[in-house]
Design an enzyme around this catalytic site. Structure first.
Site, short mmCIF file in Angstrom:
data_model
loop_
_atom_site.label_atom_id
_atom_site.label_comp_id
_atom_site.label_asym_id
_atom_site.label_seq_id
_atom_site.Cartn_x
_atom_site.Cartn_y
_atom_site.Cartn_z
N SER A 46 18.54 -9.60 -0.65
CA SER A 46 18.18 -8.20 -0.42
C SER A 46 16.94 -7.85 -1.23
O SER A 46 16.55 -8.59 -2.12
CB SER A 46 19.34 -7.31 -0.85
OG SER A 46 20.55 -7.87 -0.42
N SER A 48 12.81 -6.18 -1.54
CA SER A 48 11.54 -6.14 -0.79
C SER A 48 10.90 -7.52 -0.67
O SER A 48 10.14 -7.76 0.27
CB SER A 48 10.56 -5.17 -1.46
OG SER A 48 10.32 -5.57 -2.80
N THR A 49 11.19 -8.45 -1.57
CA THR A 49 10.58 -9.78 -1.49
C THR A 49 11.19 -10.59 -0.35
O THR A 49 10.48 -11.32 0.35
CB THR A 49 10.76 -10.52 -2.84
OG1 THR A 49 10.41 -9.62 -3.89
CG2 THR A 49 9.86 -11.74 -2.92
N ALA A 104 14.86 -11.15 -7.39
CA ALA A 104 15.46 -10.88 -8.70
C ALA A 104 14.63 -9.80 -9.37
O ALA A 104 13.48 -9.57 -9.01
CB ALA A 104 15.46 -12.14 -9.56
N GLY A 116 20.24 -6.76 -9.03
CA GLY A 116 21.01 -5.56 -8.75
C GLY A 116 20.22 -4.28 -8.93
O GLY A 116 20.78 -3.18 -8.82
N GLY A 118 18.39 -3.16 -6.86
CA GLY A 118 18.54 -2.51 -5.56
C GLY A 118 20.00 -2.22 -5.22
O GLY A 118 20.30 -1.65 -4.17
N GLU A 124 25.47 -10.43 -3.25
CA GLU A 124 24.45 -11.45 -3.53
C GLU A 124 25.04 -12.60 -4.34
O GLU A 124 24.75 -13.77 -4.09
CB GLU A 124 23.28 -10.84 -4.30
CG GLU A 124 22.45 -9.88 -3.45
CD GLU A 124 21.33 -9.21 -4.21
OE1 GLU A 124 20.44 -8.66 -3.56
OE2 GLU A 124 21.35 -9.21 -5.45
N LYS A 142 7.98 -10.46 -12.56
CA LYS A 142 9.41 -10.67 -12.87
C LYS A 142 9.64 -11.78 -13.90
O LYS A 142 10.78 -11.98 -14.33
CB LYS A 142 10.17 -11.04 -11.59
CG LYS A 142 9.88 -10.16 -10.38
CD LYS A 142 10.40 -8.77 -10.58
CE LYS A 142 10.28 -7.89 -9.35
NZ LYS A 142 11.07 -8.32 -8.22
C1 ABF Z 1 17.97 -7.58 -4.78
O1 ABF Z 1 16.75 -6.99 -4.75
C2 ABF Z 1 18.42 -7.41 -6.13
O2 ABF Z 1 19.45 -8.05 -6.66
C3 ABF Z 1 17.22 -7.39 -6.97
O3 ABF Z 1 17.54 -6.35 -7.78
C4 ABF Z 1 16.19 -6.97 -6.03
C5 ABF Z 1 14.88 -7.62 -6.01
O4 ABF Z 1 14.13 -6.76 -5.24
P1 ABF Z 1 12.62 -6.87 -4.99
O5 ABF Z 1 12.42 -8.14 -4.26
O6 ABF Z 1 12.33 -5.67 -4.19
O7 ABF Z 1 11.99 -6.83 -6.35
O8 ABF Z 1 17.94 -8.90 -4.39
#
Ligand code: ABF
Length: 248
Positions: A46, A48-49, A104, A116, A118, A124, A142
Site C-alpha cells: 500500500s 504511493s510508491t 516503507a 503504517g 498510511g 501488510e 526513507k
Molecule cells: C504503506 O505505505 C505503509 O506501511 C507505509 O507506511 C507506506 C509507505 O507509503 P509511501 O510509499 O507512500 O511512502 O505501505
C-alpha cells in the site's frame, strides 16, 4: 520535466518532491523487473510508491503475457489491482506468495522497517509473512542508519478501539515516549483502519532493541500489530536523487 512543469518555475520543495516521485518509480520498476516472474503470486503493498510498481506489473503482464495473481494488503491495494485489470486473489486461495512488494516509512541499516504511516500495517505484515521473498521499495528520503532519523511521526501501532488509552499508557511506562491516537486530517475523529481499529503513533525517545520492542508491544492486550517489521525485508530498493537505484 513532465508536461505540467513546462513554462513553470519549480520551487526547491517542488523539485524535491518531483524527484521523490521519480525515485519511487525507479524503485518500483526495479523491484518488479528483478523479482516478478511468470506464474508468480504477488503480494501488493500500500502507499504511493507501490502505485508505480503496480503500473510496471500491469505493463509486464500485458507485454509479456505473464500469468500473475495478486494478493492485496489493503483496500487501496485491492482497488489498484482491479483498476489495472490484474487477477485479484486472497490468502484463502493463495496462502503462500512467491514475492510481496511494499513501501516503507523508514528503513534502517539492518533492514528493520517502520511501516503504517498510511495505516495498513497489519494486513501488510500478514501478507509479507506469507511471502517467500519480501521486497521493499522506497525513495531516498526513507533510508537511515537508525530508526527515527527520517520518520518523525513514531511507530504506528494498530489497536482495538476500546484499548487505546491503556495500551498507550503501558507503552509509555515500558519504553518511555508518548503513544498518541492518530486523528483524521479534519480532526473529526480517530483514523479507522481497514480492520476497523485505531492507530497509536508511538513517538519513541531513543534507539531501541526493535525485536524486543516489537514482541513486547505485541503482548499488550488490545494491540493488534505494530508497524515494526524486524527481520522480514530481504532486499530494499531505494530510488536515488541522481536517477540510480541503490540496493540494500
Ligand atoms: C504503506 O505505505 C505503509 O506501511 C507505509 O507506511 C507506506 C509507505 O507509503 P509511501 O510509499 O507512500 O511512502 O505501505
Amino acid at each position: 520535466y513532465t508536461q505540467r512543469h513546462v513554462g513553470h518555475f519549480r520551487s526547491p520543495s517542488e523539485t524535491h518532491s518531483s524527484m521523490a516521485e521519480e525515485a519511487k518509480k525507479l524503485a518500483g520498476y526495479a523491484a518488479v523487473d528483478n523479482h516478478v516472474k511468470d506464474n508468480h503470486v504477488v503480494g501488493v503493498g500500500s502507499g504511493s510508491t507501490i502505485v508505480f510498481a503496480v503500473d510496471r506489473l500491469a505493463e509486464r503482464v500485458r507485454q509479456e503475457k505473464l500469468n500473475i495473481v495478486c494478493v492485496p494488503t489493503s483496500f487501496q491495494a485491492r482497488q489498484l489491482i482491479l483498476k489495472h485489470g490484474l487477477v485479484l486473489s486472497d490468502l484463502d486461495r493463495h496462502p503462500e506468495l512467491d514475492v510481496a512488494i511494499d513501501g516503507a516509512d523508514e528503513v534502517d541499516a539492518a533492514l528493520t522497517l517502520i511501516k503504517g504511516g498510511g495505516g495498513c500495517l497489519t494486513q501488510e505484515k500478514i501478507v509479507a509473512g506469507c511471502a517467500k521473498h519480501f521486497i521493499v521499495i522506497a525513495d531516498f528520503r526513507k533510508a537511515s542508519s537508525t530508526l527515527g532519523q527520517q520518520w518523525k511521526k513514531g511507530v504506528p501501532i494498530e489497536v482495538i478501539p476500546m484499548s487505546y488509552v491503556p495500551v498507550s499508557r503501558t507503552i509509555a511506562k515500558l519504553f518511555g515516549g508518548e503513544a498518541v491516537l492518530r486523528m483524521a486530517v479534519n480532526k473529526a475523529g480517530p483514523v479507522v483502519t481497514d480492520n476497523s481499529n485505531f492507530i497509536l503513533d508511538w513517538k519513541f525517545e531513543n534507539p531501541q532493541n526493535w525485536a524486543v520492542v516489537n514482541t513486547t508491544i505485541k503482548m499488550i492486550p488490545g494491540v493488534v500489530e505494530t508497524g515494526l517489521f524486524v527481520g522480514m525485508a530481504e532486499r530494499v530498493y531505494f530510488g536515488m536523487e541522481d536517477g540510480t537505484v541503490s540496493v540494500r
